[in-house]
Structure formats: structure tokens, C-alpha cells
Design a protein around this motif. Structure first.
Motif, PDB file in Angstrom:
ATOM      1  N   ALA A 280       0.828  -1.206   0.000  1.00 55.33           N
ATOM      2  CA  ALA A 280       0.000   0.000   0.000  1.00 55.33           C
ATOM      3  C   ALA A 280       0.865   1.260   0.000  1.00 55.33           C
ATOM      4  N   GLN A 281       1.926   1.269   0.786  1.00 55.90           N
ATOM      5  CA  GLN A 281       2.813   2.430   0.826  1.00 55.90           C
ATOM      6  C   GLN A 281       3.476   2.670  -0.528  1.00 55.90           C
ATOM      7  N   ARG A 282       3.939   1.582  -1.152  1.00 55.91           N
ATOM      8  CA  ARG A 282       4.604   1.702  -2.456  1.00 55.91           C
ATOM      9  C   ARG A 282       3.634   2.212  -3.518  1.00 55.91           C
ATOM     10  N   SER A 283       2.402   1.734  -3.477  1.00 51.43           N
ATOM     11  CA  SER A 283       1.408   2.172  -4.461  1.00 51.43           C
ATOM     12  C   SER A 283       1.093   3.659  -4.309  1.00 51.43           C
ATOM     13  N   VAL A 284       0.982   4.115  -3.058  1.00 42.62           N
ATOM     14  CA  VAL A 284       0.703   5.530  -2.822  1.00 42.62           C
ATOM     15  C   VAL A 284       1.826   6.408  -3.368  1.00 42.62           C
ATOM     16  N   ARG A 285       3.066   5.936  -3.236  1.00 41.32           N
ATOM     17  CA  ARG A 285       4.203   6.740  -3.671  1.00 41.32           C
ATOM     18  C   ARG A 285       4.354   6.764  -5.196  1.00 41.32           C
ATOM     19  N   HIS A 286       3.872   5.746  -5.891  1.00 38.02           N
ATOM     20  CA  HIS A 286       4.095   5.659  -7.336  1.00 38.02           C
ATOM     21  C   HIS A 286       2.896   6.085  -8.178  1.00 38.02           C
ATOM     22  N   LEU A 287       1.695   5.944  -7.630  1.00 45.10           N
ATOM     23  CA  LEU A 287       0.499   6.248  -8.417  1.00 45.10           C
ATOM     24  C   LEU A 287       0.172   7.730  -8.352  1.00 45.10           C
ATOM     25  N   ALA A 288      -0.699   8.170  -9.243  1.00 43.54           N
ATOM     26  CA  ALA A 288      -1.082   9.584  -9.301  1.00 43.54           C
ATOM     27  C   ALA A 288      -2.579   9.706  -9.529  1.00 43.54           C
ATOM     28  N   GLY A 289      -3.095  10.913  -9.271  1.00 40.22           N
ATOM     29  CA  GLY A 289      -4.498  11.201  -9.562  1.00 40.22           C
ATOM     30  C   GLY A 289      -5.462  10.356  -8.760  1.00 40.22           C
ATOM     31  N   GLN A 290      -6.540   9.916  -9.424  1.00 39.07           N
ATOM     32  CA  GLN A 290      -7.585   9.152  -8.752  1.00 39.07           C
ATOM     33  C   GLN A 290      -7.072   7.814  -8.241  1.00 39.07           C
ATOM     34  N   GLU A 291      -6.148   7.205  -8.976  1.00 42.21           N
ATOM     35  CA  GLU A 291      -5.593   5.925  -8.518  1.00 42.21           C
ATOM     36  C   GLU A 291      -4.852   6.100  -7.189  1.00 42.21           C
ATOM     37  N   ARG A 292      -4.121   7.199  -7.062  1.00 45.03           N
ATOM     38  CA  ARG A 292      -3.411   7.449  -5.806  1.00 45.03           C
ATOM     39  C   ARG A 292      -4.402   7.683  -4.660  1.00 45.03           C
ATOM     40  N   ARG A 293      -5.492   8.400  -4.939  1.00 42.32           N
ATOM     41  CA  ARG A 293      -6.501   8.613  -3.901  1.00 42.32           C
ATOM     42  C   ARG A 293      -7.073   7.284  -3.424  1.00 42.32           C
ATOM     43  N   GLN A 294      -7.352   6.390  -4.367  1.00 45.72           N
ATOM     44  CA  GLN A 294      -7.887   5.081  -3.982  1.00 45.72           C
ATOM     45  C   GLN A 294      -6.858   4.281  -3.191  1.00 45.72           C
ATOM     46  N   ALA A 295      -5.583   4.388  -3.595  1.00 44.76           N
ATOM     47  CA  ALA A 295      -4.536   3.675  -2.856  1.00 44.76           C
ATOM     48  C   ALA A 295      -4.408   4.228  -1.438  1.00 44.76           C
ATOM     49  N   LEU A 296      -4.566   5.537  -1.280  1.00 42.92           N
ATOM     50  CA  LEU A 296      -4.525   6.143   0.051  1.00 42.92           C
ATOM     51  C   LEU A 296      -5.652   5.624   0.937  1.00 42.92           C
ATOM     52  N   ILE A 297      -6.843   5.464   0.362  1.00 45.03           N
ATOM     53  CA  ILE A 297      -7.971   4.924   1.126  1.00 45.03           C
ATOM     54  C   ILE A 297      -7.663   3.508   1.588  1.00 45.03           C
ATOM     55  N   GLU A 298      -7.042   2.705   0.712  1.00 43.46           N
ATOM     56  CA  GLU A 298      -6.685   1.335   1.094  1.00 43.46           C
ATOM     57  C   GLU A 298      -5.562   1.335   2.130  1.00 43.46           C
ATOM     58  N   LEU A 299      -4.618   2.269   2.008  1.00 41.37           N
ATOM     59  CA  LEU A 299      -3.551   2.373   3.001  1.00 41.37           C
ATOM     60  C   LEU A 299      -4.142   2.692   4.378  1.00 41.37           C
ATOM     61  N   ALA A 300      -5.126   3.575   4.417  1.00 40.34           N
ATOM     62  CA  ALA A 300      -5.783   3.884   5.694  1.00 40.34           C
ATOM     63  C   ALA A 300      -6.422   2.629   6.277  1.00 40.34           C
ATOM     64  N   ARG A 301      -7.051   1.820   5.437  1.00 42.11           N
ATOM     65  CA  ARG A 301      -7.686   0.583   5.933  1.00 42.11           C
ATOM     66  C   ARG A 301      -6.649  -0.400   6.482  1.00 42.11           C
ATOM     67  N   VAL A 302      -5.459  -0.432   5.855  1.00 43.90           N
ATOM     68  CA  VAL A 302      -4.398  -1.299   6.371  1.00 43.90           C
ATOM     69  C   VAL A 302      -3.937  -0.806   7.741  1.00 43.90           C
ATOM     70  N   TYR A 303      -3.801   0.511   7.886  1.00 43.76           N
ATOM     71  CA  TYR A 303      -3.398   1.055   9.181  1.00 43.76           C
ATOM     72  C   TYR A 303      -4.467   0.800  10.252  1.00 43.76           C
ATOM     73  N   HIS A 304      -5.743   0.831   9.882  1.00 46.15           N
ATOM     74  CA  HIS A 304      -6.796   0.495  10.851  1.00 46.15           C
ATOM     75  C   HIS A 304      -6.603  -0.937  11.353  1.00 46.15           C
ATOM     76  N   LEU A 305      -6.315  -1.827  10.425  1.00 46.24           N
ATOM     77  CA  LEU A 305      -6.107  -3.224  10.795  1.00 46.24           C
ATOM     78  C   LEU A 305      -4.863  -3.366  11.669  1.00 46.24           C
ATOM     79  N   ALA A 306      -3.816  -2.631  11.323  1.00 44.10           N
ATOM     80  CA  ALA A 306      -2.602  -2.657  12.146  1.00 44.10           C
ATOM     81  C   ALA A 306      -2.895  -2.141  13.546  1.00 44.10           C
ATOM     82  N   GLN A 307      -3.726  -1.100  13.651  1.00 43.53           N
ATOM     83  CA  GLN A 307      -4.076  -0.557  14.973  1.00 43.53           C
ATOM     84  C   GLN A 307      -4.782  -1.612  15.815  1.00 43.53           C
TER      85      GLN A 307
END
Length: 398
Positions: free
Chosen positions: A141-168
Motif C-alpha cells: 500500500a505504501q509503495r502504491s501511494v508513492r508511485h500512483l497519481a491522480g484518482q488511482e493514488r486517492r484510492q490507494a490512500l484509502i486502502e492504506l488507511a484501511r491497512v493502518y486500521h487493521l494494524a491498529q
């Protein structure tokens, strides 16, 4: 362990620092306001170790010596059991995001995150189930956020947040309390960077858990209300579910602060939202719905130190309607807490046993369940026998 007057002065100082009334503190540990007053005034001797640990957890005291004045005993060494894979997950959380490698396609990333959440809810050893996938999922998720752009990056950020929720969730009640804050903060930043109100509302729900755990209930309320404001519950669906869950978070904060009227007004709003979604509705990974609201009503009544109502709600709750082993186990632990508040030790140990059958990990890593097993193991007869068996099963003896 220490003289009554000195202990009482310390207890009062910590209670006032936490902003809790005697009634609230008593409710959170299953005792009355008069009991707290008697401790603070030195009319009662300091309680035994299990109750001291409960008081320390509620008052956010990390070392029992700060409360008792006696030899050092880290509270977490008794109330928090480290998961075998905790170091690997902690290392993944502490590692800087790498820019090397190809990003994961957003649709594939979403599927991987969905699978991880299913593991969490469907396993009876949820921490063990997700520990094997969390490090790689964080990196993806971190790698995708750093490499993607535009709407794809926004979607990757939403998924990264969900991963952090699970980690919490994984990191809760583990020997790395600072990483719980890190997970909550990173999830919120990811949701805000995505500029997605629904993701921000969920991030607020998880961040509010951390605030309440550190006795900052007003900060939790403000965070939740601010996050819920842009949502329109009239639209139904996801927006209604996430708005309703925010109201539930507000209710949990008010109950911990002893504000019954405000707690129940917020719970009513959450329950109304849940009922609009359908009597059998449960959000696929947040688990918000009518069954969750009913379970949290037990938590609220117990926190408000109303044992009769807490037991009534606990006994009428349909725990099987919660489609998650870990949520059912957590709800059963709260039901046991309600019965112990009402001095129903037989029912409490029975409910803790049911919780253990639902999820070994939830019971093993729940501070209240551990403290209750320790306390009840000193009882005579079958209650003590069953409590000792429970303590053995969760790794507290032997």
C-alpha cells in the motif's frame, strides 16, 4: 503494599488528573462511587493486585508503583500479552516506506485488503491470521501511494488507511503502545490526503479509540463530530453507516465520562441509522449495524455503572448476529463485565468461557479479561476452578 492514606491520596490525584468522577471510576472497574471514596479517604485498605491493575489501566498508569508507592511493576507485564509475531509487525510499522518496485494495481490492492479484513473477522486467532500478511500489505500500500497519481493514488490512500486500521487493531494491548498512536495518525493522514469524507470518518472512529484510551474523551468527541459533519446520512448506504458509527463513538466517549443523557442521545442516533440499514445489516469490515449497537449498549450501561440495565441488555443481546469472531468475543467480555458489576460471578466466568471459544486471541489480549481471570481465580468452588482454567488457556499460569 502501602498505607491506606497515602494510597488514597495517590488514587485521588490520578483520578482527578484523568478527569473522572468517583462514580465514573467505580463504574469502569465494577465498583461503586462510595467504594472509591472509601479508598481515597483511607477507610478501606488498598485492594488486591487484580483490582489495582484494573484501576491502573483505567487511569492510564503504566507502572503500578506510581499508584502504590511500592516496588515497580509495569502494568503491561500483567495486563498485556505480547503476540508471538508482534516484533515483525512492529518492524514493518517502524520501517520507512520504500520507493523501489512496481505499485500494486488499485483493484488488486483493494482485494488484498478485503481479504485481510476477512481473516481478522473470520478467524478465532485473528492476530495470528493477519500477522502473516500485514507487513507485506503495508509495503504494497505504501509503495502504491508513492508511485500512483491522480484518482488511482486517492484510492490507494484509502486502502492504506484501511491497512493502518487493521494494524491498529492488531497492535492494541501489545507491548508497543506508541505504535497504536502511529497507526491511528497515519491512517488519518492517508484519509485526509485522499480527501475522502467517508475514509476520514472511519479514521476518526479508530483515532477516537486511542483518545478514549488515554482519557481524552472530549478530544475524541470533537474529532468524531468534525469528521461526521460532511456526511449526509439521508443518502443511506456507506455514508449512513459511517455517520452512524461516528455517533456510536460519541456515545462511547460520553459513557466513559459518566454523561448518561448525552451518551444515550448519541446511541439513539447510531441505533436509528443502523435500523435504517436493515435489521440484519452488518458492514462488511467495520461491522456497524443493529447487532453492534445492541452490543455497545451493554458497554455504555456498564461504563455508567448501571448494573441492572447492563445485565438486562447483555442477556437480551443476540451475539450470533455479529458476523465476526473477534467482535462477538469482545461483546461477550463486556457482557461478563456487566455481570461482574452486578456481582454475578458464575455468569461472568461462563461468558468469558464463551468469549474464549469465539476468539482465543481476543480474550488472551484483552486487559479486562486477563484481570478478571486473575481476580476470579481466587474464588472458591467452580468459579475459581473455571477461572484458573481460563487463566491457563490464555497463558497467565503454568
Amino acid at each position: 503494599m502501602t498505607d491506606s492514606a497515602t494510597f488514597g491520596a495517590r488514587l485521588r490525584a490520578f483520578r482527578e488528573r484523568a478527569g473522572k468522577t468517583r462514580a465514573v471510576l467505580g463504574g469502569l472497574v465494577g465498583r461503586s462511587a462510595e467504594w472509591v471514596k472509601a479508598l481515597e479517604n483511607g477507610r478501606l485498605l488498598p485492594p488486591r493486585l487484580p483490582m489495582l491493575l484494573r484501576l491502573a489501566e483505567v487511569l492510564d498508569i503504566s507502572d503500578l508503583a506510581d499508584l502504590t508507592g511500592d516496588q515497580s511493576l509495569p502494568v503491561a507485564s500483567v495486563t498485556r500479552a505480547g503476540h508471538p509475531d508482534i516484533d515483525a509487525v512492529a518492524s514493518a510499522m517502524q520501517r520507512s516506506a520504500t520507493a523501489t518496485g512496481e505499485p500494486t494495481r488499485v483493484d488488486i490492492l483493494q482485494g488484498l485488503v478485503d481479504q485481510a479484513w476477512k481473516l481478522w473477522h473470520r478467524s478465532t486467532v485473528e492476530r495470528s491470521a493477519v500477522a502473516g500478511v500485514l507487513p507485506s500489505l503495508l509495503a504494497d500500500a505504501q509503495r502504491s501511494v508513492r508511485h500512483l497519481a491522480g484518482q488511482e493514488r486517492r484510492q490507494a490512500l484509502i486502502e492504506l488507511a484501511r491497512v493502518y486500521h487493521l494494524a491498529q487493531l492488531y497492535l492494541a494491548h501489545q507491548p508497543y503502545p506508541e505504535l497504536v498512536w502511529v497507526a491511528a495518525d497515519r491512517a488519518m493522514r492517508a484519509a485526509q490526503d485522499a480527501d475522502d469524507p467517508a475514509a476520514i470518518a472511519v479514521a476518526a472512529w479508530y483515532y477516537a479509540h486511542v483518545y478514549r484510551g488515554s482519557n481524552q474523551v472530549d478530544l475524541a468527541e470533537h474529532l468524531l463530530l468534525d469528521a461526521a459533519a460532511p456526511l449526509d446520512p439521508a443518502r443511506g448506504g456507506e455514508e449512513l453507516a459511517r455517520w452512524g458509527q461516528a455517533q456510536l463513538g460519541v456515545a462511547l466517549g460520553h459513557s466513559k465520562a459518566g454523561r448518561a443523557g448525552q451518551a444515550w442521545r448519541a446511541w439513539d442516533a447510531a441505533e436509528h441509522a443502523a435500523s435504517r440499514l436493515g435489521s440484519t445489516y452488518a458492514h462488511p469490515w467495520l461491522m456497524f449495524g443493529p447487532a453492534a449497537c445492541a452490543a455497545y449498549a451493554v458497554t455504555i450501561e456498564t461504563d455508567l455503572c448501571r448494573p441492572g440495565e447492563a445485565v438486562r441488555r447483555a442477556d437480551s443481546a443476540n451475539y450470533s448476529a455479529l458476523p465476526s469472531h473477534t467482535r462477538r468475543a469482545a461483546a461477550l467480555i463486556d457482557a461478563a463485565r456487566a455481570h461482574l458489576l452486578d456481582r454475578g460471578e458464575v455468569a461472568a466466568i461462563h461468558l468469558l468461557g464463551r468469549a474464549l471459544r469465539e476468539s482465543v486471541d481476543t480474550v488472551r489480549h484483552n486487559p479486562y479479561a486477563r484481570a478478571a481471570a486473575l481476580e476470579l481465580s481466587n474464588r472458591p468452588g467452580t468459579v475459581g476452578e473455571d477461572a484458573r482454567e481460563l487463566a491457563l488457556a490464555i497463558g497467565m499460569q503454568g
